[in-house]
Design a protein around this motif. Sequence first.
Motif, PDB file in Angstrom:
ATOM      1  N   PHE A 114       0.858  -1.185   0.000  1.00 62.75           N
ATOM      2  CA  PHE A 114       0.000   0.000   0.000  1.00 62.75           C
ATOM      3  C   PHE A 114       0.894   1.233   0.000  1.00 62.75           C
ATOM      4  CE2 PHE A 114      -2.787  -3.185   1.918  1.00 62.75           C
ATOM      5  CZ  PHE A 114      -3.950  -2.998   1.192  1.00 62.75           C
ATOM      6  N   ALA A 115       0.422   2.296  -0.649  1.00 61.64           N
ATOM      7  CA  ALA A 115       1.167   3.551  -0.689  1.00 61.64           C
ATOM      8  C   ALA A 115       0.206   4.705  -0.480  1.00 61.64           C
ATOM      9  CB  ALA A 115       1.898   3.716  -2.023  1.00 61.64           C
ATOM     10  N   THR A 116       0.709   5.786   0.097  1.00 63.17           N
ATOM     11  CA  THR A 116      -0.100   6.987   0.317  1.00 63.17           C
ATOM     12  C   THR A 116       0.784   8.224   0.180  1.00 63.17           C
ATOM     13  OG1 THR A 116      -1.621   8.087   1.833  1.00 63.17           O
ATOM     14  CG2 THR A 116       0.253   6.998   2.817  1.00 63.17           C
ATOM     15  N   LEU A 117       0.199   9.317  -0.281  1.00 60.38           N
ATOM     16  CA  LEU A 117       0.912  10.586  -0.422  1.00 60.38           C
ATOM     17  C   LEU A 117       0.860  11.363   0.883  1.00 60.38           C
ATOM     18  CD1 LEU A 117      -0.473  11.668  -3.915  1.00 60.38           C
ATOM     19  CD2 LEU A 117       1.713  10.559  -3.453  1.00 60.38           C
ATOM     20  N   PHE A 118       1.809  12.257   1.072  1.00 55.82           N
ATOM     21  CA  PHE A 118       1.801  13.116   2.261  1.00 55.82           C
ATOM     22  C   PHE A 118       2.083  14.552   1.827  1.00 55.82           C
ATOM     23  CE2 PHE A 118       6.114  11.454   1.823  1.00 55.82           C
ATOM     24  CZ  PHE A 118       6.894  12.600   1.896  1.00 55.82           C
ATOM     25  N   PRO A 119       1.569  15.547   2.577  1.00 58.82           N
ATOM     26  CA  PRO A 119       1.783  16.952   2.196  1.00 58.82           C
ATOM     27  C   PRO A 119       3.236  17.378   2.381  1.00 58.82           C
ATOM     28  CG  PRO A 119       0.587  16.813   4.269  1.00 58.82           C
ATOM     29  CD  PRO A 119       0.676  15.425   3.749  1.00 58.82           C
ATOM     30  N   LYS A 120       3.584  18.491   1.753  1.00 56.57           N
ATOM     31  CA  LYS A 120       4.969  18.962   1.753  1.00 56.57           C
ATOM     32  C   LYS A 120       5.458  19.335   3.148  1.00 56.57           C
ATOM     33  CE  LYS A 120       8.692  20.466  -0.453  1.00 56.57           C
ATOM     34  NZ  LYS A 120       9.590  19.554  -1.176  1.00 56.57           N
TER      35      LYS A 120
ATOM     36  N   ILE B 259       0.614   4.563   8.001  1.00 54.89           N
ATOM     37  CA  ILE B 259       1.147   5.602   7.113  1.00 54.89           C
ATOM     38  C   ILE B 259       0.067   6.643   6.791  1.00 54.89           C
ATOM     39  CG2 ILE B 259       2.956   4.137   6.158  1.00 54.89           C
ATOM     40  CD1 ILE B 259       1.202   3.666   3.709  1.00 54.89           C
ATOM     41  N   LYS B 260      -1.206   6.239   6.803  1.00 53.64           N
ATOM     42  CA  LYS B 260      -2.287   7.206   6.595  1.00 53.64           C
ATOM     43  C   LYS B 260      -2.335   8.204   7.753  1.00 53.64           C
ATOM     44  CE  LYS B 260      -5.714   4.965   3.635  1.00 53.64           C
ATOM     45  NZ  LYS B 260      -7.108   4.478   3.566  1.00 53.64           N
TER      46      LYS B 260
END
Length: 387
Positions: free
Chosen positions: A51-57, A111-112
């Motif tokens: 599973f993968a998730t994006l994160f803010p800068k 990670i979420k």
Amino acid sequence: MAEGPEAPVINKNKRHRKEKPWDTDDIDQWKVEPFQQGDNAGGTFTEESSFATLFPKYREQYLREVWSAVTKALEPHGVACTLDLIHGSMSVRTTRKTFDPFIILKARDLIKLLARGVAVGQAVKILDDSVACDIIKIGNIVRNKDRFVKRRQRIIGPDGSTLKAIELLTQCYVLVQGSTVSVMGSYKGLKEVRRIILDCMKNIHPIYRIKELMIKRELAKDPQLATESWDRFLPQFRKKHLTTSQKTGKKNEKLQEKNEARKAAGLNPIGPTPKKSEKKVYTPFPPAQQPRKIDLQLESGEYFLKATEKKARKDKQIKDKQEEVTAERRAKRAEAFVAPAETTALPVEEKRRRKREKEQEDDVDEKDEGDKSKRTKKKRKTEEGES
């Protein structure tokens, strides 16, 4: 022949049941045992799950600092994790050392939560089987941005008091971040928190749900109410606003009850003050035409202003009006803090002096009344003698 003791009748549905000496009352049947490596009889997994998730800068620097702690927390479970700073994403995947098939979903939740601003010390608790999480999206419920910010602030409350009350009553960890609310705790607590959050964004204040939870917590302590309905103890809040006609009807009902009570007490009834309608003078000519909005703007010169100047003037008018209302409210609140006039007690000598003066005045009045009565009697005698 003497008959022997009769054999007990056994129900045919229970004839094959046997005693279970190991099953005692002190065993918790609902307890979830942790999944150990020996419980996996199938061995290693045939396919890799990831599973993968994006994160803010703004989370990049923090994640870079704590990523070693995340790796250390996932290592005993045989889960590998990767931090991609180029694409701004986090990913987790199973390895040949992974033995728990459900741990990859827990790692996905980890990670979420990290992407939504939860601290690493709190986020790693999601790996426990008794802890679940829920990320509630509140960004698309309210369209108006100002209204959205006000309602989101209502979840937190003054100095975080409302959020703290929700956490204590539901035994959950709640974090409001941007357009989402991250919650960690038991499944029952997650359900209550989701209900409170969504109702708050629909303009139902959290204090109503908090009050209901407090009553439920007190009722749960009474074992006699375990099998009964609690609806009669819970508050019934109004679900919709009344219309103008309904408000007027309720007002008239209260006024009628008050008048009946006054009539029973022998007092005059009170009623709404009727408005005096002034009689208009009849004229055959039509009224003068009212000026248009553009005409008024031409007179005041506002028509020739630029859009920015018009907006600045309008903002100034709104600000002046707000300052007037604020000053009035501040003055009204300050009235409660005005000290009342203090009545100082008179000294003993002053009290005695005033008492003597009052006694002297009474003596003078009595003497004047006596002289007057004597004169009246003398006058009557004189009149009788003359007659």
